[in-house]
Write an enzyme that holds these catalytic residues in place. Structure first.
Site, PDB file in Angstrom:
ATOM      1  N   ILE A 404      -8.503 -42.354  24.294  1.00  0.00           N
ATOM      2  CA  ILE A 404      -9.761 -42.200  25.004  1.00  0.00           C
ATOM      3  C   ILE A 404      -9.559 -41.425  26.303  1.00  0.00           C
ATOM      4  O   ILE A 404     -10.403 -40.608  26.701  1.00  0.00           O
ATOM      5  CB  ILE A 404     -10.356 -43.606  25.239  1.00  0.00           C
ATOM      6  CG1 ILE A 404     -10.812 -44.192  23.896  1.00  0.00           C
ATOM      7  CG2 ILE A 404     -11.506 -43.569  26.236  1.00  0.00           C
ATOM      8  CD1 ILE A 404     -10.911 -45.700  23.880  1.00  0.00           C
ATOM      9  N   ASP A 405      -8.442 -41.662  26.970  1.00  0.00           N
ATOM     10  CA  ASP A 405      -8.164 -41.009  28.242  1.00  0.00           C
ATOM     11  C   ASP A 405      -7.990 -39.505  28.057  1.00  0.00           C
ATOM     12  O   ASP A 405      -8.580 -38.702  28.788  1.00  0.00           O
ATOM     13  CB  ASP A 405      -6.901 -41.622  28.854  1.00  0.00           C
ATOM     14  CG  ASP A 405      -6.936 -41.657  30.373  1.00  0.00           C
ATOM     15  OD1 ASP A 405      -7.985 -41.356  30.960  1.00  0.00           O
ATOM     16  OD2 ASP A 405      -5.904 -42.006  30.977  1.00  0.00           O
ATOM     17  N   ASP A 406      -7.142 -39.115  27.107  1.00  0.00           N
ATOM     18  CA  ASP A 406      -6.954 -37.689  26.846  1.00  0.00           C
ATOM     19  C   ASP A 406      -8.264 -37.022  26.460  1.00  0.00           C
ATOM     20  O   ASP A 406      -8.554 -35.905  26.889  1.00  0.00           O
ATOM     21  CB  ASP A 406      -5.930 -37.488  25.727  1.00  0.00           C
ATOM     22  CG  ASP A 406      -4.518 -37.425  26.264  1.00  0.00           C
ATOM     23  OD1 ASP A 406      -4.078 -36.331  26.623  1.00  0.00           O
ATOM     24  OD2 ASP A 406      -3.859 -38.471  26.334  1.00  0.00           O
ATOM     25  N   HIS A 480     -12.198 -42.308  34.114  1.00  0.00           N
ATOM     26  CA  HIS A 480     -12.174 -40.953  33.551  1.00  0.00           C
ATOM     27  C   HIS A 480     -13.304 -40.734  32.546  1.00  0.00           C
ATOM     28  O   HIS A 480     -13.896 -39.651  32.500  1.00  0.00           O
ATOM     29  CB  HIS A 480     -10.821 -40.701  32.890  1.00  0.00           C
ATOM     30  CG  HIS A 480      -9.687 -40.649  33.862  1.00  0.00           C
ATOM     31  ND1 HIS A 480      -8.374 -40.905  33.521  1.00  0.00           N
ATOM     32  CD2 HIS A 480      -9.659 -40.379  35.199  1.00  0.00           C
ATOM     33  CE1 HIS A 480      -7.604 -40.778  34.574  1.00  0.00           C
ATOM     34  NE2 HIS A 480      -8.363 -40.469  35.613  1.00  0.00           N
TER      35      HIS A 480
END
Length: 661
Positions: A404-406, A480
């Site tokens: 999810i972060d990427d 993010h």
């Protein structure tokens, strides 16, 4: 207003810009001088970063962890019978170079000696031929004995020793392969574990069932407090406690090992083999990380796969690609490689530093990122079977585990590039946003890889005594995602508002946020504040003011910010540590987004970055500012020292990206 894909309305997503907005106006000579110096630093840092872009468009910095990667690589080769002198000598050279003066090895730069790491490093050097009587070895073994010897080491270390008869399998926690048959609703099913733990545990259940022992090339009596009684009995925790309950459950599983039905056990191990093979990536690795690859190779070999089998040949070849050969001949093993993460952060940094949005380097990077989008289901779809894929992973090859972060950061990067194929970019962003929204947990926040991976039971298992084995939502990932959704015009989407509410509730009393994937409160705060302001919270909001006050209160005398990894364990280390370029940049990114550009804290922070930049345009940063598992596994991302300072300097000179758009 534009309609969002779920039927709600939000502000239109901003067009990609050249990131060359007019710099804010300053009136004081001091501010003008700082801005001019920052501009020169930007140029040097931009040149440095562009020169290191791969011809295919990506960036990747080295990823330092600790010497257990190198020790376990040698132990694997010893177990398989493929250890060679050249590899051994190169690994030993690296391991020796990381030893501290007291004879120990740490898990992060400047950190204290760590027992399990020291044991594994010591054994690796014994394999390399170092005498136990040599001064550096004697110091290490004495330190190990003083701290209880092998008996006090973590489970994973003792598993490696059991492979050679240096420890008894009966004295290890049991984890049967039948675990694979637990239904999804049952506690301790494999999908209750975080993806990194799941990929490691499945092959280890096979190893645990097989209990192999290879001939030990030497004894390790010097690592026991009493070689005649290497594992003295310990009292069990009270039966009414969680620890006591799981200790007794482990005894039951040990009993089951002796009476397990042969057909069921064989079927479970074969199912584990299929599960492992189905998750092998095209380049031969598993999940793009080293530990699952090592244990998968061992498990499949124990099940009859010879080393010439295509699966094992590809797996061993992938492990070789984790090796970084240094100029002095030393060989360091990376636990993982981070090209997608490094590339999206590099694009954001370069764009925010003023590089034109249609610059060939940015366009090439965007094209490469578009090619990396994952279009098939992975393990995440076990809990989200109807969600369409569309995420990005961290590594070169990891289609089973996009994160999810990427995905959030790639979308933010793509929005900064003027790509010639606008339709393709828009479709990719739409799919990425939809996937991230679908991965929201019930509490309104986001974890890294899975939805609602919050079971309290996996961490209780005696087997799981090393690091995090679940993937609950975190403030940095949620920040993010919220920032990305805000830039996509979804600030008023109900799902974004739930994320914001969760973030506000998670703020610490001192004004900071906990950092799960970066060190630590500086990272968490540097991730959340820009998200909240992008989503519309004014700089005057109490949460923003508390965050600003906390950051100003922990600024170092040299103008920078730093935080030691001990902050994960000790309260008085919060926000404390030697100043680093990456952590200074995180603090500045938060302060700049909060409207504190003209503050003394920002001016001092910018001056720190300018003054500590090297002549070639980078920064020296031996300190570990990345996190794998809080406290237990730490990371030095070599590009962090480059991308984050450049981002902060760019935003100082050119203003906040997407401001007022």
């Amino acid at each position: 207003m534009t309609a969002t894909t779920d039927g709600s309305t939000g502000a239109a997503a901003p067009e990609a810009t050249s990131a060359t907005t007019a710099p804010p106006t300053d009136t004081t000579p001091e501010a003008a001088g700082t801005q001019a110096a920052a501009g020169r630093a930007i140029q040097r840092a931009t040149d440095f970063l562009l020169a290191r872009q791969d011809a295919q468009g990506w960036w990747k910095g080295d990823l330092d962890t600790n010497v257990t990667m190198d020790a376990e690589d040698l132990l694997l080769r010893q177990f398989l019978g493929i250890r060679d002198k050249a590899t051994t000598d190169a690994a030993a050279l690296f391991i020796r170079g990381e030893q501290r003066e007291d004879g120990t090895w740490a898990t992060f730069y400047g950190g204290p000696g760590e027992l399990s790491t020291t044991i594994e490093a010591y054994v690796a050097l014994r394999l390399a031929g170092d005498s136990p009587d040599a001064p550096h070895m004697a110091r290490a073994s004495a330190w190990v004995r003083e701290r209880g010897g092998i008996a006090e080491a973590r489970v994973f270390t003792r598993i490696w020793l059991a492979l050679f008869g240096w420890w008894k399998w009966d004295d290890l926690p049991e984890l049967p392969p039948e675990l694979l048959y637990f239904p999804k609703w049952m506690p301790l099913n494999i999908y209750d574990f975080g993806c990194w733990a799941r990929q490691t545990i499945v092959p280890l259940t096979v190893v645990s069932a097989k209990r192999p022992v290879r001939p030990a090339p030497f004894p390790l009596d010097e690592l026991h407090t009493d070689a005649r009684n290497p594992n003295p009995a310990k009292p069990l925790a009270p039966v009414a406690s969680w620890d006591g309950a799981f200790q007794r459950l482990d005894k039951i599983m040990h009993g089951y090992h002796k009476v397990a039905l042969k057909k069921l056990r064989k079927s479970a191990m074969n199912s584990a083999a299929r599960w492992i093979i189905e998750r092998q990536e095209n380049d031969g690795c598993w999940g793009g990380i080293q530990p699952p690859a090592v244990y998968s190779v061992i498990a499949l070999h124990l099940l009859g796969y010879d080393l010439d089998h295509p699966v094992l040949k590809a797996g061993l070849a992938s492990l070789d690609r984790f090796a970084v050969w240094r100029e002095d001949g030393a060989r360091m093993i990376e636990a993982c490689q981070s090209p997608v993460w490094d590339t999206c952060l590099a694009v954001i940094a370069l764009a925010d530093a003023g590089l034109p949005a249609d610059h060939p380097g940015l366009v090439k990077a965007a094209t490469w990122m578009l090619d990396e989008q994952i279009d098939r289901p992975g393990d995440w779809s076990v809990r989200k079977p109807r969600l369409e894929p569309g995420g990005w992973a961290f590594e070169f090859h990891n289609d089973n585990y996009p994160d999810i972060d990427d995905t959030a950061e790639v979308v933010l990067a793509l929005r900064r590039v003027r790509h010639p194929d606008k339709v393709r970019v828009e479709k990719a962003i739409e799919r990425g946003v939809r996937w991230n929204l679908g991965m929201q947990s019930k509490n309104g926040a986001w974890g890294a890889f899975d939805v609602d991976n919050t079971s309290p039971f996996p961490n209780r298992l005696p087997f799981c005594d090393f690091g995090e084995v679940i993937d609950p939502p975190s403030a940095d990932v949620t920040g993010h995602v919220v920032e990305m959704l805000a830039i996509e015009g979804r600030s008023h989407d109900a799902r974004t508002r739930r994320g914001i509410e969760w973030l506000l509730a998670e703020q610490e009393a001192n004004g900071a946020w906990f950092g799960r994937w970066g060190v630590n409160y500086v990272y968490g705060t540097g991730s959340v504040v820009p998200a909240l302001t992008a989503a519309g919270l004014p700089a005057s909001h109490p949460a923003i003011r508390r965050a600003v006050s906390w950051l100003e209160s922990v600024q170092n005398d040299d103008g920078g910010w730093g935080e030691d990894l001990r902050s994960y364990r000790y309260e008085d280390w919060k926000g404390r540590g030697t100043s680093t370029a990456s952590q200074t940049a995180w603090a500045l990114m938060a302060l700049l987004s909060a409207g504190a550009r003209d503050s003394k804290a920002v001016e001092r922070g910018i001056s720190f970055l300018v003054d500590t930049q090297t002549e070639d345009g980078t920064w020296d940063e031996p300190y570990f500012t990345g996190t794998g598992f809080p406290w237990d596994f730490s990371i030095n991302y070599h590009l962090y020292r480059q991308v984050f300072p450049l981002t902060a300097l760019g935003r100082y000179v050119h203003g906040e990206p997407f401001k007022d758009r």
